[in-house]
Design an enzyme around this catalytic site. Structure first.
Site, PDB file in Angstrom:
ATOM      1  N   ILE A  14       0.890  -1.351  -0.019  1.00 56.12           N
ATOM      2  CA  ILE A  14      -0.021   0.122   0.202  1.00 56.12           C
ATOM      3  C   ILE A  14       0.435   1.517   0.218  1.00 56.12           C
ATOM      4  CG2 ILE A  14      -1.737   1.382   0.760  1.00 56.12           C
ATOM      5  CD1 ILE A  14      -2.793  -1.745   2.792  1.00 56.12           C
ATOM      6  N   ASP A  35      12.256   3.078   4.631  1.00 55.03           N
ATOM      7  CA  ASP A  35      11.710   1.350   4.406  1.00 55.03           C
ATOM      8  C   ASP A  35      12.747   0.846   5.333  1.00 55.03           C
ATOM      9  OD1 ASP A  35       9.012  -0.285   2.961  1.00 55.03           O
ATOM     10  OD2 ASP A  35      10.804  -1.513   3.605  1.00 55.03           O
ATOM     11  N   LEU A  37      13.020  -2.443   3.711  1.00 60.02           N
ATOM     12  CA  LEU A  37      13.493  -3.539   2.986  1.00 60.02           C
ATOM     13  C   LEU A  37      13.263  -4.941   3.000  1.00 60.02           C
ATOM     14  CD1 LEU A  37      16.006  -1.607   0.775  1.00 60.02           C
ATOM     15  CD2 LEU A  37      13.322  -1.773   0.565  1.00 60.02           C
ATOM     16  N   THR A 127      -6.530  -1.080  10.282  1.00 56.98           N
ATOM     17  CA  THR A 127      -6.996  -1.476  10.079  1.00 56.98           C
ATOM     18  C   THR A 127      -7.816  -1.929  10.841  1.00 56.98           C
ATOM     19  OG1 THR A 127      -7.023  -4.273   9.600  1.00 56.98           O
ATOM     20  CG2 THR A 127      -5.444  -3.609  11.148  1.00 56.98           C
ATOM     21  N   GLU A 129      -9.245  -4.700  11.286  1.00 57.03           N
ATOM     22  CA  GLU A 129      -9.010  -6.086  12.332  1.00 57.03           C
ATOM     23  C   GLU A 129      -8.367  -5.910  13.978  1.00 57.03           C
ATOM     24  OE1 GLU A 129      -7.029  -8.926  10.723  1.00 57.03           O
ATOM     25  OE2 GLU A 129      -6.577  -8.088   8.366  1.00 57.03           O
ATOM     26  N   TYR A 154      -1.446 -10.180  14.973  1.00 57.18           N
ATOM     27  CA  TYR A 154      -1.093  -8.453  14.126  1.00 57.18           C
ATOM     28  C   TYR A 154      -2.229  -7.574  14.385  1.00 57.18           C
ATOM     29  CZ  TYR A 154      -2.439  -6.081  10.165  1.00 57.18           C
ATOM     30  OH  TYR A 154      -2.492  -4.997   9.143  1.00 57.18           O
ATOM     31  N   ALA A 156      -3.698  -6.785  17.273  1.00 55.03           N
ATOM     32  CA  ALA A 156      -3.690  -7.003  18.974  1.00 55.03           C
ATOM     33  C   ALA A 156      -1.902  -6.177  18.228  1.00 55.03           C
ATOM     34  CB  ALA A 156      -3.364  -8.109  19.643  1.00 55.03           C
ATOM     35  N   LYS A 158      -1.260  -3.656  16.120  1.00 48.84           N
ATOM     36  CA  LYS A 158      -2.148  -2.369  15.293  1.00 48.84           C
ATOM     37  C   LYS A 158      -2.911  -2.461  16.034  1.00 48.84           C
ATOM     38  CE  LYS A 158      -1.552  -1.359  11.698  1.00 48.84           C
ATOM     39  NZ  LYS A 158      -0.700  -1.134  10.929  1.00 48.84           N
ATOM     40  N   TYR A 211      -8.627 -21.379   3.239  1.00 47.15           N
ATOM     41  CA  TYR A 211      -8.345 -22.011   5.190  1.00 47.15           C
ATOM     42  C   TYR A 211     -10.000 -22.175   4.953  1.00 47.15           C
ATOM     43  CZ  TYR A 211      -3.772 -19.136   4.931  1.00 47.15           C
ATOM     44  OH  TYR A 211      -2.782 -19.513   4.896  1.00 47.15           O
ATOM     45  N   ASN A 253     -14.261 -16.292   0.853  1.00 46.64           N
ATOM     46  CA  ASN A 253     -13.133 -16.421  -0.128  1.00 46.64           C
ATOM     47  C   ASN A 253     -12.965 -17.332  -0.795  1.00 46.64           C
ATOM     48  OD1 ASN A 253     -12.022 -14.549   2.539  1.00 46.64           O
ATOM     49  ND2 ASN A 253     -11.079 -16.502   3.460  1.00 46.64           N
ATOM     50  N   GLY A 279      -7.374 -18.985  14.961  1.00 49.86           N
ATOM     51  CA  GLY A 279      -8.276 -17.850  15.261  1.00 49.86           C
ATOM     52  C   GLY A 279      -8.680 -16.903  14.472  1.00 49.86           C
ATOM     53  N   HIS A 280      -9.243 -17.874  13.198  1.00 48.38           N
ATOM     54  CA  HIS A 280      -9.890 -17.349  12.283  1.00 48.38           C
ATOM     55  C   HIS A 280     -11.126 -15.878  12.015  1.00 48.38           C
ATOM     56  CE1 HIS A 280     -10.071 -18.265   7.833  1.00 48.38           C
ATOM     57  NE2 HIS A 280     -10.471 -16.634   7.894  1.00 48.38           N
TER      58      HIS A 280
HETATM   59  P1  NAD Z   1       3.285  -4.681   3.434  1.00 50.03           P
HETATM   60  O1  NAD Z   1       3.752  -6.021   4.204  1.00 50.03           O
HETATM   61  O2  NAD Z   1       3.434  -4.914   1.574  1.00 50.03           O
HETATM   62  O3  NAD Z   1       4.851  -3.670   4.034  1.00 50.03           O
HETATM   63  C1  NAD Z   1       5.659  -3.584   4.810  1.00 50.03           C
HETATM   64  C2  NAD Z   1       6.558  -2.604   4.242  1.00 50.03           C
HETATM   65  O4  NAD Z   1       6.674  -2.286   5.890  1.00 50.03           O
HETATM   66  C3  NAD Z   1       7.683  -3.838   3.982  1.00 50.03           C
HETATM   67  O5  NAD Z   1       8.102  -2.426   2.471  1.00 50.03           O
HETATM   68  C4  NAD Z   1       8.241  -4.079   5.189  1.00 50.03           C
HETATM   69  O6  NAD Z   1       9.778  -3.487   4.564  1.00 50.03           O
HETATM   70  C5  NAD Z   1       8.620  -1.781   5.908  1.00 50.03           C
HETATM   71  N1  NAD Z   1       8.307  -2.377   7.152  1.00 50.03           N
HETATM   72  C6  NAD Z   1       8.749  -3.282   7.931  1.00 50.03           C
HETATM   73  N2  NAD Z   1       9.015  -3.209   9.029  1.00 50.03           N
HETATM   74  C7  NAD Z   1       9.590  -2.384   8.722  1.00 50.03           C
HETATM   75  C8  NAD Z   1      10.835  -1.588   9.957  1.00 50.03           C
HETATM   76  N3  NAD Z   1      11.156  -2.104  10.856  1.00 50.03           N
HETATM   77  N4  NAD Z   1      11.124  -0.177   9.581  1.00 50.03           N
HETATM   78  C9  NAD Z   1      10.523   0.138   8.707  1.00 50.03           C
HETATM   79  N5  NAD Z   1      10.553  -0.416   7.604  1.00 50.03           N
HETATM   80  C10 NAD Z   1       9.496  -1.731   7.945  1.00 50.03           C
HETATM   81  O7  NAD Z   1       2.174  -4.250   4.086  1.00 50.03           O
HETATM   82  P2  NAD Z   1       1.162  -3.329   3.452  1.00 50.03           P
HETATM   83  O8  NAD Z   1       0.158  -4.095   3.246  1.00 50.03           O
HETATM   84  O9  NAD Z   1       1.672  -2.561   1.829  1.00 50.03           O
HETATM   85  O10 NAD Z   1       0.202  -2.579   4.452  1.00 50.03           O
HETATM   86  C11 NAD Z   1       1.048  -1.763   5.138  1.00 50.03           C
HETATM   87  C12 NAD Z   1       0.124  -0.420   6.239  1.00 50.03           C
HETATM   88  O11 NAD Z   1      -1.383  -0.992   5.637  1.00 50.03           O
HETATM   89  C13 NAD Z   1       0.133  -1.618   7.142  1.00 50.03           C
HETATM   90  O12 NAD Z   1       0.039  -0.943   8.737  1.00 50.03           O
HETATM   91  C14 NAD Z   1      -1.260  -2.332   7.460  1.00 50.03           C
HETATM   92  O13 NAD Z   1      -1.459  -2.964   8.979  1.00 50.03           O
HETATM   93  C15 NAD Z   1      -2.293  -1.233   7.029  1.00 50.03           C
HETATM   94  N6  NAD Z   1      -2.973  -2.327   6.404  1.00 50.03           N
HETATM   95  C16 NAD Z   1      -3.208  -3.067   5.149  1.00 50.03           C
HETATM   96  C17 NAD Z   1      -4.038  -3.996   5.017  1.00 50.03           C
HETATM   97  C18 NAD Z   1      -3.866  -4.348   3.801  1.00 50.03           C
HETATM   98  O14 NAD Z   1      -5.248  -5.118   3.280  1.00 50.03           O
HETATM   99  N7  NAD Z   1      -2.649  -5.280   2.809  1.00 50.03           N
HETATM  100  C19 NAD Z   1      -5.123  -3.201   4.600  1.00 50.03           C
HETATM  101  C20 NAD Z   1      -5.678  -2.597   6.366  1.00 50.03           C
HETATM  102  C21 NAD Z   1      -4.648  -1.706   6.505  1.00 50.03           C
HETATM  103  P1  TYD Z   2      -5.725 -13.002   3.279  1.00 50.87           P
HETATM  104  O1  TYD Z   2      -4.625 -12.319   2.614  1.00 50.87           O
HETATM  105  O2  TYD Z   2      -3.754 -13.372   4.789  1.00 50.87           O
HETATM  106  O3  TYD Z   2      -5.762 -10.867   4.754  1.00 50.87           O
HETATM  107  P2  TYD Z   2      -6.208 -10.451   6.106  1.00 50.87           P
HETATM  108  O4  TYD Z   2      -6.429 -11.559   7.161  1.00 50.87           O
HETATM  109  O5  TYD Z   2      -5.634 -10.089   6.730  1.00 50.87           O
HETATM  110  O6  TYD Z   2      -7.485 -10.475   6.225  1.00 50.87           O
HETATM  111  O7  TYD Z   2      -6.362 -13.815   3.911  1.00 50.87           O
HETATM  112  C1  TYD Z   2      -7.645 -13.066   3.672  1.00 50.87           C
HETATM  113  C2  TYD Z   2      -8.325 -13.528   3.814  1.00 50.87           C
HETATM  114  O8  TYD Z   2      -8.033 -15.153   2.997  1.00 50.87           O
HETATM  115  C3  TYD Z   2      -8.518 -14.673   5.123  1.00 50.87           C
HETATM  116  O9  TYD Z   2      -9.727 -15.017   5.792  1.00 50.87           O
HETATM  117  C4  TYD Z   2      -7.872 -15.844   5.194  1.00 50.87           C
HETATM  118  C5  TYD Z   2      -7.458 -16.144   4.229  1.00 50.87           C
HETATM  119  N1  TYD Z   2      -6.811 -17.139   3.177  1.00 50.87           N
HETATM  120  C6  TYD Z   2      -6.908 -18.301   2.946  1.00 50.87           C
HETATM  121  O10 TYD Z   2      -8.249 -19.250   2.937  1.00 50.87           O
HETATM  122  N2  TYD Z   2      -5.763 -19.165   2.560  1.00 50.87           N
HETATM  123  C7  TYD Z   2      -4.618 -17.897   1.742  1.00 50.87           C
HETATM  124  O11 TYD Z   2      -3.747 -18.890   0.707  1.00 50.87           O
HETATM  125  C8  TYD Z   2      -4.674 -17.022   2.912  1.00 50.87           C
HETATM  126  C9  TYD Z   2      -3.017 -16.061   2.492  1.00 50.87           C
HETATM  127  C10 TYD Z   2      -6.294 -16.542   2.793  1.00 50.87           C
END
Ligand code: NAD
Ligand code: TYD
Length: 338
Positions: A14, A35, A37, A127, A129, A154, A156, A158, A211, A253, A279-280
């Site tokens: 994101i 970042d 990385l 999030t 969550e 995770y 918790a 956040k 899952y 899903n 804990g799904h």
């Molecule tokens: P991601 O895992 O794709 O990216 C996380 C980035 O943070 C990576 O580039 C990683 O290198 C960097 N990072 C990790 N630890 C670090 C550290 N100690 N110092 C500096 N950089 C570090 O995550 P994402 O899916 O892009 O999510 C971004 C944010 O949005 C997160 O805070 C997540 O909780 C939140 N969020 C994600 C979703 C989703 O669906 N992906 C939904 C709602 C909120």
């Molecule tokens: P995920 O993409 O890990 O996001 P989040 O757990 O943050 O919602 O999972 C999305 C949904 O898909 C979640 O209900 C768990 C399920 N899932 C599967 O069924 N199979 C998979 O391999 C993964 C990664 C997730």
């Protein structure tokens, strides 16, 4: 007026999309992408903007106080948009400790640094969550007033960081916003998450792990609509306010996986029901009324968004293949050796 915007986690999914969005939309802002990385960070996604005047990369760990405080003092950022986190629920079940360090301690270090230099605003990207889970009653939604009841390490971690952000606003008057978004999808989504995992595995004719019974529900939002929401909150959000971000796109899903498989013309026999996640959470669903009143409206529904995303993965096979066959290949082998 030029403004300095620090984006943490801008090499991730994101944050990476947000960096592109901001660098292109606001040439008058200087965008700093900080970042560490980790396995989820990847800079190849920024090759198209690396040479732009208003983009700069900084490699640093948000939890490293000795690096972060002097950096803030030197650069005097106006805004912090904080995405950096450990973000995968499955990993938080097998290794919770790094989630505490990055998501809680890292956020606290950034808050201290932001307080020290007096930023204009600190946006904490959180999030849905953190609210825990909903049951399957389609009339129930998370609002900004829903109590925080996180269920995974995770969520918790956040929720803990959300509370720290709130406390720095209440105690020190730090200008903040917290955004709580539903599940994102779109370009550059790391292939360990459900949608890119399904696309990449289906394209390689590999089994797709679902899952439990596949009936858990997530509320899907295209990443570009999330970026636009953060842009709006950054400029218009009320000081100290929380905003939920979601576009009413709930799907089980199994519906998500089948939509992808059918679009790609693959067989549903690729689906393999596997042991459920511990804990799904059953269901997430956002009420976005507060953000809509601020002026936000998503541009994608699930059908148009997933079609765009599948097309992107078809056209950018090189990007996701270098990840699943690269340095972190063992991550994928360990978890998904069906
Ligand atoms: P991601 O895992 O794709 O990216 C996380 C980035 O943070 C990576 O580039 C990683 O290198 C960097 N990072 C990790 N630890 C670090 C550290 N100690 N110092 C500096 N950089 C570090 O995550 P994402 O899916 O892009 O999510 C971004 C944010 O949005 C997160 O805070 C997540 O909780 C939140 N969020 C994600 C979703 C989703 O669906 N992906 C939904 C709602 C909120
Ligand atoms: P995920 O993409 O890990 O996001 P989040 O757990 O943050 O919602 O999972 C999305 C949904 O898909 C979640 O209900 C768990 C399920 N899932 C599967 O069924 N199979 C998979 O391999 C993964 C990664 C997730």
């Amino acid at each position: 007026m030029r403004k300095k915007i620090l984006v943490t986690g801008g090499a991730g999914f994101i944050g990476g999309n947000f960096v592109h969005y901001m660098v292109n939309k606001y040439p008058q802002y200087d965008i700093y992408n900080l970042d560490l990385l980790t396995y989820a960070g990847d800079l190849t996604k920024h090759c198209g903007i690396e040479s732009k005047q208003n983009y700069q990369f900084i490699k640093a760990d948000i939890a490293d106080r000795k690096a972060i405080i002097p950096l803030f003092e030197e650069e005097d950022f106006d805004y912090v948009i904080h995405f950096a986190a450990e973000s995968h629920v499955d990993r938080s079940i097998t290794d919770p400790e790094i989630f505490v360090r990055t998501n809680i301690l890292g956020t606290q270090v950034l808050l201290d640094a932001a307080k020290q230099i007096g930023v204009t605003k600190f946006i904490h990207v959180s999030t849905d969550e953190v609210y825990g889970e909903l049951d399957f009653d389609p009339n129930t939604f998370f609002t900004e007033d829903t109590p925080l009841q996180p269920n995974s390490p995770y969520s918790a971690s956040k929720a803990s960081s959300d509370l720290l952000v709130r406390s720095y606003h209440e105690t020190f008057g730090l200008p903040v916003n917290i955004t709580r978004c539903s599940n994102n999808y779109g370009p550059y989504h790391f292939p360990e998450k459900l949608i890119p995992l399904t696309i990449s595995r289906a394209l390689n004719d590999q089994k797709i792990p679902v899952y439990g019974d596949g009936k858990n529900i997530r509320d899907w939002l295209h990443v570009i609509d999330h970026c636009a929401a953060i842009d709006l909150v950054m400029h218009e959000g009320g000081n100290g306010e929380v905003y939920n971000v979601g576009g009413h796109n709930e799907r089980t899903n199994l519906e998500v996986v089948k939509a992808i498989i059918n679009t790609l013309g693959k067989s549903e026999e690729l689906i393999e029901f596997v042991e459920d996640r511990l804990g799904h959470d059953k269901r997430y669903a956002i009420d976005p009324t507060k953000l809509e009143k601020l002026g936000w409206k998503p541009t994608y529904n699930f059908e148009s968004g997933i079609a765009q995303t599948i097309q992107w993965y078809l056209e950018n096979k090189e990007w996701w293949e270098q990840i699943i066959t690269g340095e972190y290949q063992h991550y994928f082998e360990k978890q998904y050796s069906l």
